[in-house]
Design a protein around this motif. Structure first.
Motif, PDB file in Angstrom:
ATOM      1  N   LEU A  85       0.826  -1.205   0.000  1.00  0.00           N
ATOM      2  CA  LEU A  85       0.000   0.000   0.000  1.00  0.00           C
ATOM      3  C   LEU A  85       0.865   1.262   0.000  1.00  0.00           C
ATOM      4  O   LEU A  85       0.516   2.271  -0.627  1.00  0.00           O
ATOM      5  N   LEU A  86       2.001   1.222   0.699  1.00  0.00           N
ATOM      6  CA  LEU A  86       2.898   2.373   0.716  1.00  0.00           C
ATOM      7  C   LEU A  86       3.541   2.599  -0.652  1.00  0.00           C
ATOM      8  O   LEU A  86       3.816   3.741  -1.033  1.00  0.00           O
ATOM      9  N   ALA A  87       3.776   1.519  -1.376  1.00  0.00           N
ATOM     10  CA  ALA A  87       4.397   1.659  -2.696  1.00  0.00           C
ATOM     11  C   ALA A  87       3.446   2.287  -3.709  1.00  0.00           C
ATOM     12  O   ALA A  87       3.900   2.933  -4.669  1.00  0.00           O
ATOM     13  N   ALA A  88       2.137   2.111  -3.514  1.00  0.00           N
ATOM     14  CA  ALA A  88       1.156   2.551  -4.512  1.00  0.00           C
ATOM     15  C   ALA A  88       1.241   4.043  -4.827  1.00  0.00           C
ATOM     16  O   ALA A  88       1.308   4.423  -6.003  1.00  0.00           O
ATOM     17  N   PRO A  89       1.224   4.950  -3.815  1.00  0.00           N
ATOM     18  CA  PRO A  89       1.278   6.370  -4.169  1.00  0.00           C
ATOM     19  C   PRO A  89       2.575   6.780  -4.855  1.00  0.00           C
ATOM     20  O   PRO A  89       2.580   7.714  -5.662  1.00  0.00           O
ATOM     21  N   ILE A  90       3.673   6.083  -4.578  1.00  0.00           N
ATOM     22  CA  ILE A  90       4.928   6.393  -5.271  1.00  0.00           C
ATOM     23  C   ILE A  90       4.820   5.981  -6.740  1.00  0.00           C
ATOM     24  O   ILE A  90       5.237   6.714  -7.640  1.00  0.00           O
ATOM     25  N   LEU A  91       4.249   4.805  -6.990  1.00  0.00           N
ATOM     26  CA  LEU A  91       4.096   4.331  -8.362  1.00  0.00           C
ATOM     27  C   LEU A  91       3.097   5.178  -9.134  1.00  0.00           C
ATOM     28  O   LEU A  91       3.215   5.336 -10.346  1.00  0.00           O
ATOM     29  N   PHE A  92       2.104   5.724  -8.447  1.00  0.00           N
ATOM     30  CA  PHE A  92       1.145   6.618  -9.106  1.00  0.00           C
ATOM     31  C   PHE A  92       1.782   7.966  -9.446  1.00  0.00           C
ATOM     32  O   PHE A  92       1.315   8.674 -10.327  1.00  0.00           O
ATOM     33  N   GLY A  93       2.822   8.326  -8.717  1.00  0.00           N
ATOM     34  CA  GLY A  93       3.442   9.629  -8.912  1.00  0.00           C
ATOM     35  C   GLY A  93       4.404   9.651 -10.067  1.00  0.00           C
ATOM     36  O   GLY A  93       4.473   8.739 -10.895  1.00  0.00           O
ATOM     37  N   ARG A  94       5.190  10.700 -10.131  1.00  0.00           N
ATOM     38  CA  ARG A  94       6.112  10.906 -11.250  1.00  0.00           C
ATOM     39  C   ARG A  94       7.573  10.860 -10.828  1.00  0.00           C
ATOM     40  O   ARG A  94       8.455  11.026 -11.653  1.00  0.00           O
ATOM     41  N   GLU A  95       7.842  10.669  -9.542  1.00  0.00           N
ATOM     42  CA  GLU A  95       9.221  10.688  -9.056  1.00  0.00           C
ATOM     43  C   GLU A  95       9.566   9.363  -8.402  1.00  0.00           C
ATOM     44  O   GLU A  95       8.722   8.725  -7.771  1.00  0.00           O
ATOM     45  N   ALA A  96      10.829   8.977  -8.524  1.00  0.00           N
ATOM     46  CA  ALA A  96      11.400   7.836  -7.807  1.00  0.00           C
ATOM     47  C   ALA A  96      10.574   6.572  -7.999  1.00  0.00           C
ATOM     48  O   ALA A  96      10.348   5.815  -7.063  1.00  0.00           O
ATOM     49  N   ARG A  97      10.130   6.321  -9.230  1.00  0.00           N
ATOM     50  CA  ARG A  97       9.291   5.142  -9.446  1.00  0.00           C
ATOM     51  C   ARG A  97      10.074   3.840  -9.224  1.00  0.00           C
ATOM     52  O   ARG A  97       9.492   2.838  -8.811  1.00  0.00           O
ATOM     53  N   LEU A  98      11.368   3.841  -9.512  1.00  0.00           N
ATOM     54  CA  LEU A  98      12.160   2.644  -9.235  1.00  0.00           C
ATOM     55  C   LEU A  98      12.110   2.311  -7.757  1.00  0.00           C
ATOM     56  O   LEU A  98      12.003   1.145  -7.369  1.00  0.00           O
TER      57      LEU A  98
END
Length: 338
Positions: A85-98
Motif C-alpha cells: 500500500l505504501l508503494a502505490a502512491p509512489i508508483l502513481f506519482g512521477r518521481e522515484a518510481r524505481l
C-alpha cells in the motif's frame, strides 16, 4: 535568432548548465507499467495475506507443521500488505518510481514469507502432507536471507531511485553485489546444526535442504561466519552511504533524508523502551513491524509529500523527547540498582 527549447525528462531537478535553473524540477511522464503496478501490487499482497489468514485458521492445534513453524504467518504477511500500500502512491506519482517498484516487491516478498509459514502450519500434520512443502520450507528458512538485502537496496537508492553519483555510487553497487553473492553462498551451504536439528521434526518426505553443495560440509564452520561477516559489512556500507547522501544533499532532498532519520530515531526510542521498561507478549512481532513499516512509511511521505509537515522541527522535537526518555529511564534504572 530563435532558440529551440528542448524539453527534458528527469526524476530530479534539471541538470546545471547555461541558461538552466538547477532548482527547477523537471518530472518524468507517467508510465503505464507503474500505474498498473500501483494497483496490482497491493492487490497481490492482499490476496497472499488473505490466504495466509485462511491457512492459519485451518492449521491444527498440534502437529509437525505447527511445532516447526511456531507462530502464525499472517502477521508477517500483513507487513507485505502495508508495504504494498505504501508503494502505490509512489508508483502513481512521477518521481522515484524505481524506489516504488522496489518497495512494492519487498511487500510481495514479505507476503510470500508469511504465506509460506502459514502453509507449513496447515499442510504438515500427522495425517497429511501438502504438495510443494519442500519449496515452502526452503523459501522460509533459506531464501529469507534476501530480505535484509532487499532493505539494503532501498537504502542505497533512496530517495530518488538511483545510486549516488561518482565513486560513492560505485561503492554502493559493489556492496550490493557482494551482499547478493553472500546470499547466494548461504543458499548452497549445508544447514547449521541448530537449524538442522529443528528440521528433523518434519516428515522425511520433505527435503529440507534441496540445493546444498555437500562439498562445503567440511568447511562450513569456517566459511559461514566469514560470509555472514562480509554480508554485515555490506549492509553497514549501505548505512554509511545513507549518511554520505545526507551530507551531500541540500534543500528538498535533505528534507527527504530527514524523514528517514526521523524514523530511525523513533525506532531507537521504541526499542529502548521495550528493552528496559516493557515486557509484553508479542513484542517481537511489533518490533519487526515498527522497524520495517515505520521507515517505509517515512520514506513514502518523503517521496510523495516531503513538506507535509516541517520535518526539521519534527526531527528536532523527536530528538529532544528521545533524549529525555533515555535520561528518565537511566535514572529509574540507577535508582532501582541502588
Amino acid at each position: 535568432m530563435t532558440r529551440k527549447v528542448r524539453h527534458e525528462t528527469a526524476a530530479d531537478p534539471a541538470t546545471e548548465g547555461p541558461g538552466r535553473l538547477h532548482t527547477v524540477p523537471v518530472l518524468r511522464e507517467q508510465e503505464p507499467r507503474s500505474l498498473v503496478a500501483a494497483v496490482v501490487v497491493p492487490v497481490v499482497c492482499g490476496a497472499l495475506f488473505t490466504v495466509a489468514v485462511i491457512l492459519d485458521i485451518m492449521a491444527p492445534a498440534t502437529g509437525a507443521g505447527v511445532r516447526y513453524a511456531g507462530d502464525p504467518g499472517w502477521p508477517f504477511a500483513l507487513n507485505g500488505v502495508i508495504l504494498g500500500l505504501l508503494a502505490a502512491p509512489i508508483l502513481f506519482g512521477r518521481e522515484a518510481r524505481l524506489f516504488g517498484w522496489l518497495l512494492g516487491l519487498l511487500g510481495v516478498f514479505w507476503a510470500l514469507d508469511g504465506l509460506s509459514q502459514s502453509y507449513i502450519r496447515a499442510g504438515v500434520t500427522d495425517e497429511r502432507l501438502w504438495p510443494g512443502m519442500t519449496f515452502a520450507v526452503w523459501f522460509l528458512e533459506r531464501f529469507g536471507v534476501f530480505l535484509p538485502i532487499s532493505i539494503m537496496v532501498l537504502l542505497l537508492v533512496f530517495p530518488n531511485g538511483r545510486f549516488l553519483p561518482g565513486v560513492w555510487g560505485v561503492v554502493g553497487r559493489v556492496a550490493l553485489g557482494v551482499a547478493v553473492a553472500c546470499g547466494l553462498a548461504i543458499l548452497v551451504m549445508p544447514l547449521e546444526q541448530e537449524l538442522a536439528d529443528s528440521m528433523r521434526m518434519l516428515p522425511a518426505e520433505i527435503n529440507v535442504d534441496p540445493i546444498t553443495v555437500t562439498a562445503l560440509a567440511g568447511t562450513v564452520d569456517l566459511v559461514r561466519p566469514a560470509v555472514l561477516g562480509v554480508l554485515l559489512a555490506s549492509f553497514v556500507t549501505a548505512l554509511v552511504l545513507v549518511v554520505v547522501r545526507y551530507h551531500q544533499s541540500e534543500g528538498l532532498t535533505r528534507d527527504r533524508m530527514r524523514w528517514l532519520a526521523w524514523s530511525v530515531v523513533v525506532i531507537a526510542a521504541y526499542e529502548f523502551v521495550t528493552t528496559f521498561l516493557v515486557e509484553v507478549e508479542g513484542t517481537d512481532f511489533v518490533s519487526i513491524l515498527v522497524a520495517l513499516i515505520l521507515p517505509g512509511a517515512a520514506m513514502t511521505v518523503a517521496v510523495v509529500s516531503p513538506q507535509l509537515v516541517s520535518i526539521h522541527d519534527l526531527l528536532g522535537r523527536t530528538l529532544v523527547l528521545a533524549a529525555l526518555l533515555v535520561v528518565l529511564v537511566a535514572a529509574d534504572v540507577a535508582l532501582l540498582a541502588l
